[in-house]
Design a protein around this motif. Structure first.
Motif, short mmCIF file in Angstrom:
data_model
loop_
_atom_site.label_atom_id
_atom_site.label_comp_id
_atom_site.label_asym_id
_atom_site.label_seq_id
_atom_site.Cartn_x
_atom_site.Cartn_y
_atom_site.Cartn_z
N ALA A 1 9.45 -141.52 63.59
CA ALA A 1 8.48 -141.48 64.57
C ALA A 1 7.26 -140.50 64.04
O ALA A 1 6.01 -140.33 64.19
CB ALA A 1 8.72 -141.38 65.95
N PHE A 2 7.85 -139.40 63.61
CA PHE A 2 7.19 -138.25 62.97
C PHE A 2 6.13 -138.51 62.06
O PHE A 2 5.00 -137.95 61.72
CB PHE A 2 7.97 -136.80 62.94
N ASP A 3 6.37 -139.50 61.34
CA ASP A 3 5.78 -139.88 60.19
C ASP A 3 4.60 -140.77 60.74
O ASP A 3 3.61 -141.27 59.84
CB ASP A 3 6.58 -140.97 59.11
N PHE A 4 4.38 -141.16 62.01
CA PHE A 4 3.17 -141.77 62.55
C PHE A 4 2.45 -141.20 63.36
O PHE A 4 1.98 -141.50 64.58
CB PHE A 4 3.92 -143.06 63.11
N ASN A 5 1.81 -139.96 63.18
CA ASN A 5 1.09 -138.90 63.66
C ASN A 5 1.36 -138.74 65.29
O ASN A 5 0.81 -138.50 66.32
CB ASN A 5 -0.33 -139.54 63.96
N ILE A 6 2.93 -138.66 65.57
CA ILE A 6 3.29 -138.01 66.71
C ILE A 6 3.74 -136.67 66.74
O ILE A 6 4.44 -136.14 66.20
CB ILE A 6 4.80 -139.02 67.12
N PRO A 7 3.06 -135.91 67.67
CA PRO A 7 3.14 -134.42 67.78
C PRO A 7 4.68 -134.18 68.34
O PRO A 7 4.99 -135.02 69.20
CB PRO A 7 2.01 -133.93 68.52
N VAL A 8 5.13 -132.97 67.89
CA VAL A 8 6.43 -132.64 68.58
C VAL A 8 6.59 -132.64 70.14
O VAL A 8 7.44 -133.00 70.64
CB VAL A 8 6.91 -131.15 67.93
N PRO A 9 5.50 -131.92 70.79
CA PRO A 9 5.42 -131.70 72.02
C PRO A 9 5.38 -133.37 72.96
O PRO A 9 6.16 -133.55 73.94
CB PRO A 9 4.25 -131.22 72.49
N LEU A 10 4.76 -134.24 72.47
CA LEU A 10 4.54 -135.45 72.86
C LEU A 10 5.80 -136.07 72.62
O LEU A 10 6.48 -137.22 73.43
CB LEU A 10 3.47 -136.20 72.33
N HIS A 11 6.68 -136.04 71.59
CA HIS A 11 7.96 -136.38 71.21
C HIS A 11 9.06 -136.19 72.03
O HIS A 11 9.71 -136.86 72.74
CB HIS A 11 8.46 -136.09 69.75
N MET A 12 8.96 -134.77 72.72
CA MET A 12 10.02 -134.12 73.38
C MET A 12 9.64 -134.65 74.97
O MET A 12 10.60 -135.04 75.74
CB MET A 12 9.58 -132.68 73.63
N ILE A 13 8.28 -134.85 75.29
CA ILE A 13 7.99 -135.60 76.74
C ILE A 13 8.33 -136.92 76.61
O ILE A 13 9.15 -137.34 77.74
CB ILE A 13 6.45 -135.34 76.98
N PHE A 14 8.14 -137.87 75.78
CA PHE A 14 8.28 -138.90 75.60
C PHE A 14 9.93 -139.47 75.63
O PHE A 14 10.49 -140.27 76.48
CB PHE A 14 7.77 -139.69 74.32
N ARG A 15 10.73 -138.43 75.09
CA ARG A 15 12.10 -138.73 75.10
C ARG A 15 12.65 -138.37 76.37
O ARG A 15 14.07 -138.79 76.68
CB ARG A 15 12.89 -138.04 73.95
N SER A 16 12.01 -137.77 77.17
CA SER A 16 12.35 -137.59 78.48
C SER A 16 12.36 -138.61 79.45
O SER A 16 12.83 -138.72 80.55
CB SER A 16 11.68 -136.09 78.97
N GLY A 17 11.89 -139.54 78.86
CA GLY A 17 11.82 -140.95 79.57
C GLY A 17 12.79 -141.92 79.35
O GLY A 17 12.93 -143.06 79.78
N SER A 18 14.15 -141.26 78.96
CA SER A 18 15.21 -142.07 78.85
C SER A 18 15.66 -142.60 80.11
O SER A 18 16.31 -143.72 80.27
CB SER A 18 16.39 -141.14 78.20
#
Length: 341
Positions: free
Chosen positions: A85-102
């Motif tokens: 997903a990092f290859d598709f303009n996803i910043p690290v903070p959003l990545h961390m917040i989004f994964r909290s939606g597990s």
């Protein structure tokens, strides 16, 4: 709380936190190296498990190979998609917040597959997490696009549109990874019910059996290995040894990833679920703050509000506040009993 539990809390906070730091260093230099990072992590854990868990192949697995296959496929796809997903303009903070939606994904899978029913408090907490993620996602979506709303250059506008299109793909990948991860958790629970809990063995074999899957990404891995090798050289202090900077970050990311995973495992065996939830939530929050401040990632008041909803909703879902209130009542009752005696 015993020494082992305190050590596990410390290594979880440090190991998982540093892992995110080194990941961001890598992504800043080479956003497309997700497959290389995943492969390096899997290879390291497989080698470590071969030596420490299977004792060079002398210890037979307690769970059959056929049972592991579905778990391996789910685990492999989840890990690859998350880093991809990092290859598709996803910043690290959003990545961390989004994964909290597990928790959202776990609830959806629980309702659909296990026919579970949840309390009103659970639904409220999941609604908070969902709203928080939506706010953070929307606020992270239009950065580059807004810059070109007043410009007349069609090339710049096209670049902004392309950026937004690939960002949508990245969000879709993260959503897919969340659902796959939740389905994997349910399958893992069924395995443990039938064969008992063997987390170190599962950790080893899920990584080992996944390695052949990286053949499909061999060209991408080789391409980014060359990029890593061509990165700026770094001389390690006190040692007359020079290593390309990206390879150093990848090595540190891989080792801290293992420290993070193993520490969380010890944490679950030595601490209550309340403590585990608090430590993991605190770790995510500290990593988010560090990423925003140190790496100067864009973060508005809306991001803060959204991330606050996510973290508060997570604590509410885990019944942290209820358990904390109960523990206070128990302590108060114990004190009153001592005074009477």
């Amino acid at each position: 709380m015993n020494t082992k539990a305190i050590y596990a809390i410390g290594t979880t906070l440090v190991g998982c936190g540093l892992n995110n730091v080194f990941l961001e260093y890598i992504i800043k230099q080479d956003p497309g190296c997700g497959h290389l990072i995943t492969f390096a992590q899997f290879l390291f854990i497989a080698i470590h498990g071969f030596i420490m868990t299977s004792k060079f192949g002398t210890v037979k697995p307690k769970i059959p190979f056929q049972t592991y296959l579905i778990l391996v496929v789910l685990f492999f796809l989840t890990s690859v998609i998350n880093n991809w997903a990092f290859d598709f303009n996803i910043p690290v903070p959003l990545h961390m917040i989004f994964r909290s939606g597990s928790l959202i994904a776990n609830m959806i899978m629980g309702i659909l597959i296990l026919k579970k029913k949840y309390t009103l408090e659970k639904y409220i907490s999941v609604a908070m997490i969902t709203l928080g993620i939506i706010i953070c996602t929307l606020m992270s979506s239009g950065g580059d696009k807004k810059k070109c709303t007043d410009c007349d250059a069609p090339i710049e506008q096209k670049q902004a549109d392309d950026h937004f299109f690939w960002w949508i793909i990245g969000i879709a990948l993260l959503t897919t990874a969340l659902l796959l991860s939740a389905r994997m958790g349910i399958y893992q629970e069924s395995i443990y019910k039938h064969h008992g809990k063997h987390p170190q063995e599962a950790l080893y074999y899920t990584h080992l059996y996944s390695i052949p899957g990286f053949i499909f990404y061999s060209s991408s891995i080789w391409e980014h290995m060359q990029i890593a090798s061509a990165s700026e050289p770094y001389q390690i202090p006190f040692v007359d040894f020079i290593i390309p900077t990206l390879w150093l970050w990848i090595f540190l990311n891989v080792t801290t990833q293992y420290l993070c995973i193993s520490s969380v495992y010890v944490l679950t065996t030595e601490c209550t679920s309340l403590t585990v939830t608090l430590v993991i939530t605190l770790r995510k929050f500290l990593s988010l703050i560090f990423s925003i401040v140190y790496f100067q990632n864009p973060f508005t008041i809306y991001h803060w509000f959204g991330s606050g909803l996510v973290f508060f909703g997570t604590l509410l879902f885990a019944e942290v506040f209820t358990k904390m209130g109960q523990s206070k009542e128990v302590k108060a009752a114990q004190k009153s009993m001592k005074k009477r005696n």
